[in-house]
Structures are given as structure tokens and as C-alpha cells.
Design a protein around this motif. Structure first.
Motif, mmCIF file in Angstrom:
data_model
loop_
_atom_site.group_PDB
_atom_site.id
_atom_site.type_symbol
_atom_site.label_atom_id
_atom_site.label_comp_id
_atom_site.label_asym_id
_atom_site.label_seq_id
_atom_site.Cartn_x
_atom_site.Cartn_y
_atom_site.Cartn_z
ATOM 1 N N ARG A 143 0.783 -1.841 -0.131
ATOM 2 C CA ARG A 143 -0.003 0.078 -0.132
ATOM 3 C C ARG A 143 1.133 1.371 0.335
ATOM 4 O O ARG A 143 1.723 1.187 0.923
ATOM 5 C CB ARG A 143 -0.896 0.080 1.814
ATOM 6 C CG ARG A 143 -1.987 -0.393 0.887
ATOM 7 C CD ARG A 143 -3.176 -1.160 2.204
ATOM 8 N NE ARG A 143 -4.233 -2.126 2.506
ATOM 9 C CZ ARG A 143 -5.097 -2.357 3.279
ATOM 10 N NH1 ARG A 143 -4.523 -1.570 4.675
ATOM 11 N NH2 ARG A 143 -6.009 -2.829 2.914
ATOM 12 N N HIS A 144 0.323 1.985 -0.785
ATOM 13 C CA HIS A 144 1.077 3.191 -0.559
ATOM 14 C C HIS A 144 0.764 4.355 0.482
ATOM 15 O O HIS A 144 0.110 4.132 1.691
ATOM 16 C CB HIS A 144 0.621 5.203 -1.235
ATOM 17 C CG HIS A 144 0.500 4.415 -2.859
ATOM 18 N ND1 HIS A 144 1.885 4.920 -3.421
ATOM 19 C CD2 HIS A 144 0.249 3.612 -4.031
ATOM 20 C CE1 HIS A 144 2.152 4.061 -4.899
ATOM 21 N NE2 HIS A 144 0.704 3.679 -5.348
ATOM 22 N N ARG A 145 2.214 5.383 1.603
ATOM 23 C CA ARG A 145 1.421 5.742 2.706
ATOM 24 C C ARG A 145 0.672 6.455 2.605
ATOM 25 O O ARG A 145 0.561 6.366 3.614
ATOM 26 C CB ARG A 145 2.948 7.066 2.907
ATOM 27 C CG ARG A 145 4.186 5.942 2.420
ATOM 28 C CD ARG A 145 5.533 6.834 2.830
ATOM 29 N NE ARG A 145 7.178 6.117 2.892
ATOM 30 C CZ ARG A 145 8.076 6.639 3.199
ATOM 31 N NH1 ARG A 145 8.058 8.117 3.111
ATOM 32 N NH2 ARG A 145 9.357 6.346 2.814
ATOM 33 N N LEU A 146 -0.082 7.377 1.222
ATOM 34 C CA LEU A 146 -1.203 7.942 2.317
ATOM 35 C C LEU A 146 -2.456 6.338 2.580
ATOM 36 O O LEU A 146 -3.462 7.419 2.789
ATOM 37 C CB LEU A 146 -2.088 8.603 0.668
ATOM 38 C CG LEU A 146 -0.627 9.421 0.131
ATOM 39 C CD1 LEU A 146 -1.280 9.665 -1.718
ATOM 40 C CD2 LEU A 146 -0.651 10.896 1.171
ATOM 41 N N GLU A 147 -2.150 6.116 2.396
ATOM 42 C CA GLU A 147 -3.119 4.303 2.924
ATOM 43 C C GLU A 147 -3.029 4.116 4.004
ATOM 44 O O GLU A 147 -4.060 3.611 4.922
ATOM 45 C CB GLU A 147 -3.200 3.894 1.724
ATOM 46 C CG GLU A 147 -3.743 3.742 0.191
ATOM 47 C CD GLU A 147 -5.258 3.399 0.783
ATOM 48 O OE1 GLU A 147 -6.076 4.356 1.457
ATOM 49 O OE2 GLU A 147 -5.432 4.197 -0.899
ATOM 50 N N GLY A 148 -2.012 4.996 5.386
ATOM 51 C CA GLY A 148 -1.783 4.618 6.052
ATOM 52 C C GLY A 148 -0.586 3.012 6.370
ATOM 53 O O GLY A 148 0.617 3.418 5.781
ATOM 54 N N ALA A 149 -0.746 2.206 6.955
ATOM 55 C CA ALA A 149 0.485 1.388 7.121
ATOM 56 C C ALA A 149 0.464 0.566 5.564
ATOM 57 O O ALA A 149 -0.457 0.356 5.197
ATOM 58 C CB ALA A 149 -0.442 0.210 7.797
ATOM 59 N N PRO A 150 2.246 0.190 5.505
ATOM 60 C CA PRO A 150 2.162 0.205 4.431
ATOM 61 C C PRO A 150 1.763 -1.549 4.534
ATOM 62 O O PRO A 150 2.913 -2.328 3.746
ATOM 63 C CB PRO A 150 3.984 -0.100 4.696
ATOM 64 C CG PRO A 150 4.525 -0.015 5.847
ATOM 65 C CD PRO A 150 3.148 0.630 6.745
ATOM 66 N N ARG A 151 1.079 -2.545 4.370
ATOM 67 C CA ARG A 151 0.382 -3.866 4.193
ATOM 68 C C ARG A 151 0.530 -4.221 2.745
ATOM 69 O O ARG A 151 1.127 -2.948 1.734
ATOM 70 C CB ARG A 151 -1.032 -3.250 5.069
ATOM 71 C CG ARG A 151 -1.370 -3.497 5.873
ATOM 72 C CD ARG A 151 -1.307 -3.794 7.327
ATOM 73 N NE ARG A 151 -2.221 -3.650 8.334
ATOM 74 C CZ ARG A 151 -1.257 -3.776 9.547
ATOM 75 N NH1 ARG A 151 -1.047 -4.901 9.453
ATOM 76 N NH2 ARG A 151 -1.804 -3.285 10.372
ATOM 77 N N GLY A 152 1.014 -5.544 2.967
ATOM 78 C CA GLY A 152 1.081 -6.048 1.595
ATOM 79 C C GLY A 152 1.520 -6.799 1.923
ATOM 80 O O GLY A 152 1.905 -7.999 2.667
ATOM 81 N N GLY A 153 2.130 -7.703 0.687
ATOM 82 C CA GLY A 153 2.766 -9.171 1.057
ATOM 83 C C GLY A 153 3.234 -9.979 -0.162
ATOM 84 O O GLY A 153 3.339 -8.887 -1.720
ATOM 85 N N THR A 154 3.162 -10.667 -0.700
ATOM 86 C CA THR A 154 4.156 -11.516 -1.981
ATOM 87 C C THR A 154 3.100 -13.032 -2.004
ATOM 88 O O THR A 154 3.057 -13.833 -0.884
ATOM 89 C CB THR A 154 5.817 -11.783 -1.850
ATOM 90 O OG1 THR A 154 6.559 -10.210 -1.987
ATOM 91 C CG2 THR A 154 6.140 -12.691 -3.162
ATOM 92 N N VAL A 155 2.998 -13.083 -3.130
ATOM 93 C CA VAL A 155 2.100 -14.631 -3.567
ATOM 94 C C VAL A 155 3.038 -15.586 -4.554
ATOM 95 O O VAL A 155 3.397 -14.378 -5.370
ATOM 96 C CB VAL A 155 0.675 -14.552 -3.523
ATOM 97 C CG1 VAL A 155 -0.059 -15.840 -3.805
ATOM 98 C CG2 VAL A 155 -0.077 -13.822 -2.141
ATOM 99 N N GLU A 156 3.460 -16.065 -4.889
ATOM 100 C CA GLU A 156 4.291 -16.807 -6.000
ATOM 101 C C GLU A 156 3.644 -18.211 -5.768
ATOM 102 O O GLU A 156 3.872 -19.283 -4.676
ATOM 103 C CB GLU A 156 5.500 -16.795 -5.270
ATOM 104 C CG GLU A 156 6.397 -17.601 -6.971
ATOM 105 C CD GLU A 156 8.095 -17.575 -6.588
ATOM 106 O OE1 GLU A 156 8.499 -17.943 -7.248
ATOM 107 O OE2 GLU A 156 8.437 -17.149 -5.600
#
Length: 258
Positions: A143-156
Motif C-alpha cells: 500500500r502507498h503511504r497515503l493509505e496508512g500502514a504499508p500493508r501488503g506481501g508476496t504470493v508465488e
């Protein structure tokens, strides 16, 4: 009214097309959870959809392609972007099975703002990539910083052989013919239609994700119960339909009596 069957083919047509798009390069990662875990997270007028006593939490990265309005051609550039959603499975009082999105990451800001404003869908603006090398597909999001905490990840995943005889679970987590959402104090059902999913088995090679927990579902952990891949399908959405029996939400979150 009886709940509609779990079926690979849409139980209804779309006469008045609101949106067209294609869902492409999808991976479906699912965990089984007890229905009472997700029930508080669903909109009023719906309940958890259940298969063999459990429901499912899905993490679904994919590429959205050619979003278009009505029956017009897809919007160039803006209408194509990578997306990842965290989703639950619902049934309304009319027996219509659907999806409830807990979060949707998207790599284009304008579609994010539009979906938030019109359908109150929980879209978040994110940096996303989809990379494919041979039979391996890798999705990354943050997530961009404007959206708050930098949530996310990787799926392979490694894409395997075709699913030649999809069973009840494969249909349950993929063949969904609408979504439920809450707009202006009312629960709406947005129907869709598309061809039967071409599904393939998939092996999960790597998972580093905090989107599911951030969506209020920390119980969905460990090895997933189902991992599938699809090259995709074209999709049509019809106009939203109200769910009968729901009431507007008051200013403090309580229901307004009529």
C-alpha cells in the motif's frame, strides 16, 4: 427462499450491463474458518455461506483488464491494473450467494476513488506487480503511504495441470455470481455473469502476507486448504439490487426504525 445452488454457470443473465471487464491471471488462496468467525464482518441482511460446516477466507491476486462502462469498450490504461482482494462468502435473504470484500488493493488511483465513492468498496491504492516466468507466477503488493500502514506481501505459485473435474470446493470459492456491499445504510447485491472458470491446480511456493490479518481475519493462517489458478474470464456486472429487510444505519451505527 432456498439458497441458490453452487454452480459453475451463472444462475441468471445480465440484461442491463453496468460494467464490463476481464479478470486475468488469477490465483485463489483459501483457508477454511468457522462461520461464527466471519459472521460479524458481513453486512446486515447476509450470513456466512457454508460448505460442509465451514466457510472460507480468500486471498486473490489477479490482473483487472479493460474495465468499461455499460457496453462501451474498456478504458485504455486506467482500466487495466493489478489487484489483490481479501474476501468472504455470503448468502442473503433471497438465497443469492455472493462475495464480501474486506479489502481490495489496486494499482490505479482513479478506480480506487471511484469504487469507494460509488459502491463503498474498501479499495486501497497500492504498488503492485505480476511477474511470470514459465509456470511460476509471482504477485507483489504494498500500500502507498497515503493509505496508512504499508500493508501488503508476496504470493508465488507454480501453475499445474488443468482441473478436469472441479468439485464442490472449487466451485464454492470461484463461481460467485454477485457481491454484497453496504451503501448509504443499505445492503446491496451487485450481480455478475461470466463463462465457466478454466481452473488449474497450483502449488504455493511462497506466501508473505499481512492483508488477511489486517482485514480482521488473523485466524486464517498456516497452510491454505485450496490453491487454484485461472487464466481468467470476461465478466459483466448488472445494476445493484437492494437486499430486502435491511434498515438504514443511524448516525451512531444503530439501525433506524421505520
Amino acid at each position: 427462499m432456498r439458497t441458490e445452488p453452487v454452480t459453475a454457470l451463472s444462475p441468471r443473465g445480465i440484461r442491463h450491463v453496468l460494467l464490463t471487464q476481464r479478470w486475468s491471471e488469477l490465483t485463489f488462496v483459501h483457508w477454511a474458518v468457522p462461520p461464527d468467525v466471519v459472521a460479524p464482518l458481513l453486512p446486515e441482511g447476509t450470513r456466512p455461506d457454508v460448505l460442509d460446516g465451514v466457510t472460507y477466507v480468500g486471498l486473490v491476486p489477479f490482473r483487472m483488464v479493460g474495465v468499461g462502462f455499460l457496453r462501451l469498450p474498456g478504458v485504455p490504461w486506467l482500466g487495466t491494473f493489478a489487484e489483490t482482494n481479501v474476501r468472504l462468502y455470503s448468502v442473503d435473504g433471497a438465497g443469492r450467494r455472493g462475495v464480501v470484500f474486506r479489502s481490495l488493493e489496486a494499482a490505479r488511483l482513479l478506480p480506487v476513488l471511484t469504487a469507494r465513492a460509488t459502491l463503498r468498496l474498501p479499495y486501497r491504492w497500492a504498488r503492485m506487480r505480476i511477474d511470470r516466468t514459465g509456470d511460476r507466477v509471482r504477485y507483489t503488493t504494498r500500500r502507498h503511504r497515503l493509505e496508512g500502514a504499508p500493508r501488503g506481501g508476496t504470493v508465488e505459485v507454480r501453475v499445474g495441470a488443468p482441473v478436469t473435474d472441479p468439485g464442490p470446493l472449487e466451485h464454492f470459492v470461484t463461481a460467485r455470481w454477485g457481491l454484497h456491499t453496504r451503501v448509504a445504510g443499505r445492503t446491496l447485491y451487485l450481480p455478475n455473469a461470466h463463462p465457466q472458470w478454466p481452473l488449474r491446480h497450483a502449488e504455493l511456493l511462497h506466501l508473505d502476507d499481512d492483508l488477511v490479518a489486517a482485514a480482521g481475519l488473523p485466524e486464517a493462517t498456516g497452510e491454505p486448504d485450496s490453491v487454484l489458478y485461472s487464466p481468467g474470464v470476461p465478466v459483466r456486472f448488472g445494476p445493484p439490487l437492494p437486499i430486502t429487510g435491511t434498515r438504514p444505519v443511524g448516525p451512531r451505527g444503530g439501525s433506524v426504525r421505520r
